[in-house]
Write a protein that holds these residues in place. Structure first.
Motif, mmCIF file in Angstrom:
data_model
loop_
_atom_site.group_PDB
_atom_site.id
_atom_site.type_symbol
_atom_site.label_atom_id
_atom_site.label_comp_id
_atom_site.label_asym_id
_atom_site.label_seq_id
_atom_site.Cartn_x
_atom_site.Cartn_y
_atom_site.Cartn_z
ATOM 1 N N VAL A 193 20.136 -9.077 17.890
ATOM 2 C CA VAL A 193 21.073 -7.969 17.701
ATOM 3 C C VAL A 193 20.791 -7.370 16.332
ATOM 4 N N SER A 194 20.457 -6.076 16.312
ATOM 5 C CA SER A 194 20.189 -5.410 15.031
ATOM 6 C C SER A 194 21.476 -4.892 14.431
ATOM 7 N N LEU A 195 21.700 -5.249 13.156
ATOM 8 C CA LEU A 195 22.868 -4.773 12.407
ATOM 9 C C LEU A 195 22.321 -4.052 11.177
ATOM 10 N N GLU A 196 22.863 -2.894 10.880
ATOM 11 C CA GLU A 196 22.262 -2.073 9.822
ATOM 12 C C GLU A 196 22.975 -2.230 8.482
ATOM 13 N N VAL A 197 22.186 -2.203 7.414
ATOM 14 C CA VAL A 197 22.781 -2.206 6.066
ATOM 15 C C VAL A 197 23.271 -0.798 5.753
ATOM 16 N N ILE A 198 24.131 -0.700 4.711
ATOM 17 C CA ILE A 198 24.612 0.635 4.333
ATOM 18 C C ILE A 198 24.188 1.024 2.915
ATOM 19 N N ALA A 199 23.662 0.046 2.154
ATOM 20 C CA ALA A 199 23.180 0.383 0.811
ATOM 21 C C ALA A 199 21.915 1.231 0.945
ATOM 22 N N THR A 200 21.565 1.943 -0.131
ATOM 23 C CA THR A 200 20.355 2.768 -0.056
ATOM 24 C C THR A 200 19.357 2.418 -1.157
ATOM 25 N N GLY A 229 20.429 -3.595 -3.197
ATOM 26 C CA GLY A 229 21.656 -3.557 -2.401
ATOM 27 C C GLY A 229 21.382 -3.899 -0.942
ATOM 28 N N MET A 230 20.283 -3.351 -0.404
ATOM 29 C CA MET A 230 19.950 -3.618 1.006
ATOM 30 C C MET A 230 19.638 -5.100 1.211
ATOM 31 N N VAL A 231 18.920 -5.682 0.256
ATOM 32 C CA VAL A 231 18.570 -7.110 0.378
ATOM 33 C C VAL A 231 19.843 -7.957 0.353
ATOM 34 N N GLU A 232 20.745 -7.625 -0.589
ATOM 35 C CA GLU A 232 22.004 -8.382 -0.676
ATOM 36 C C GLU A 232 22.804 -8.284 0.627
ATOM 37 N N ASP A 292 12.176 2.070 -1.305
ATOM 38 C CA ASP A 292 13.139 0.971 -1.373
ATOM 39 C C ASP A 292 13.264 0.220 -0.044
ATOM 40 N N GLY A 293 13.113 0.938 1.059
ATOM 41 C CA GLY A 293 13.176 0.284 2.371
ATOM 42 C C GLY A 293 12.042 -0.732 2.510
ATOM 43 N N LEU A 294 10.844 -0.320 2.142
ATOM 44 C CA LEU A 294 9.687 -1.220 2.251
ATOM 45 C C LEU A 294 9.852 -2.433 1.338
ATOM 46 N N LYS A 295 10.348 -2.166 0.125
ATOM 47 C CA LYS A 295 10.552 -3.285 -0.817
ATOM 48 C C LYS A 295 11.516 -4.302 -0.219
ATOM 49 N N ALA A 296 12.600 -3.787 0.348
ATOM 50 C CA ALA A 296 13.612 -4.683 0.931
ATOM 51 C C ALA A 296 13.000 -5.465 2.094
ATOM 52 N N ILE A 297 12.249 -4.777 2.935
ATOM 53 C CA ILE A 297 11.623 -5.435 4.098
ATOM 54 C C ILE A 297 10.722 -6.581 3.636
ATOM 55 N N GLN A 298 9.948 -6.316 2.579
ATOM 56 C CA GLN A 298 9.027 -7.334 2.086
ATOM 57 C C GLN A 298 9.780 -8.550 1.547
ATOM 58 N N THR A 299 10.825 -8.297 0.761
ATOM 59 C CA THR A 299 11.613 -9.411 0.210
ATOM 60 C C THR A 299 12.233 -10.230 1.338
ATOM 61 N N LEU A 300 12.786 -9.529 2.324
ATOM 62 C CA LEU A 300 13.469 -10.234 3.422
ATOM 63 C C LEU A 300 12.476 -11.026 4.259
#
Ligand code: G3P
Length: 300
Positions: free
Chosen positions: A60-67, A71-74, A108-116
């Protein structure tokens, strides 16, 4: 091909899951809003999402709201921690979360994806409108990539001068085969009045405009976008799975299946449309009328 249901409406999720064809679900803030509005705002979000996870037999995909990346990683960690006990949580991260043209948040999206990815939290790179974005999402380590087919069809139709709600409705199939034929015919007309060499024709504005208006930088339709991403991922063996999203009608589902997409995420009404055909209905009525009593007695 796997089928996900693209909704946050629990009634729809429950019903579609009871049909035995749902492999997962995708939500986003707009779908959550629709579900909350339907219940007159009376939703305890945590309990509601928990129920979605408990109902769906898959991710189930749930979306973040930070930009911003941090924030997205948190938020992704929070969603994953809170809801993983109830099902398979995938965190949706916008491939480019910028809200303006400044470009400061573009990556920032790519950075978050990589960290996650490094933390073992699966991600779904969303709002993908080009194969280039999809390529970057795969390189950053997204588990899923969601190209928005219907929105690209809308965009191309708008470039052609067609108006949503006037010239076409949201669920209408975008006939890019017809568009291609029209473009070829129009080009032939335009060419007929030109006599210059190829180099001159190539730079002619009216020649280029015919093509440019019927596509988005070489993408002819939403299905074409999906097909190109599938091809690029297969060329290089990326493990990222492609989810055809923003699907508006059954024919689009057929076409993304034909190009070998891994998953299509479908609104409830599109799944309903897939099962219907007037001749199936007519056939059912005829079979029912033709049942002879002795055959009916078999089942008593
Ligand atoms: O899967 C993304 C989807 O929810 C967006 O759909 O029809 O609003 O473009 P749509």
């Amino acid at each position: 091909m796997k089928i996900f249901i693209d909704t946050a409406d629990l009634d729809e999720i429950r019903e579609a899951c009871s049909w035995g064809i749902v492999d997962g679900a995708t939500t986003n803030p707009s779908l959550i809003k629709r579900a909350v509005d339907k219940r007159g705002g009376n939703v305890t979000m945590e309990k509601y999402i928990r129920e979605i996870l408990e109902t769906v037999p898959g991710p189930v995909s749930l979306e973040v709201i930070a930009t911003d990346a941090e924030g997205m990683v948190e938020q992704a960690r929070l969603l994953h921690r809170k809801f993983s006990p109830y099902g398979e949580v995938v965190v949706k991260i916008p491939v480019n979360p910028s809200l303006d043209e400044s470009g400061t948040r573009d990556f920032d999206g790519l950075k978050a994806i990589q960290t996650l990815k490094n933390e073992g939290i699966p991600t779904n790179a969303t709002l993908i409108m080009t194969p280039e974005q999809a390529l970057l999402a795969a390189k950053a380590g997204a588990s899923y990539a969601s190209p928005f087919a219907g929105r690209i069809d809308d965009y191309i139709r708008k470039r052609m001068g067609l108006r949503l709600g006037v010239d076409f409705q949201k669920g209408d199939y975008f006939d890019y085969g017809l568009v291609n034929a029209l473009v070829r015919a129009r080009l032939k007309d335009v060419m007929e009045s030109k006599t210059g060499p190829l180099s001159e024709l190539y730079s002619e504005r009216d020649v280029r405009e015919v093509l440019a208006k019927a596509q988005d930088n070489g993408i002819c339709s939403g299905v074409d976008l999906v097909a190109r991403i599938v091809r690029i991922y297969r060329n290089y063996g990326y493990k990222t799975q492609v989810i055809a999203a923003s699907i508006r009608n059954a024919r689009q589902v057929r076409e993304v299946a034909e190009v070998g997409v891994d998953i299509a995420t479908l609104p409830f009404n599109v799944i309903r449309e897939m099962i219907r055909h007037p001749k199936t209905l007519e056939g059912m009525r005829r079979f029912t009328e033709d049942i002879v009593p002795s055959y009916r007695r078999l089942f008593k």
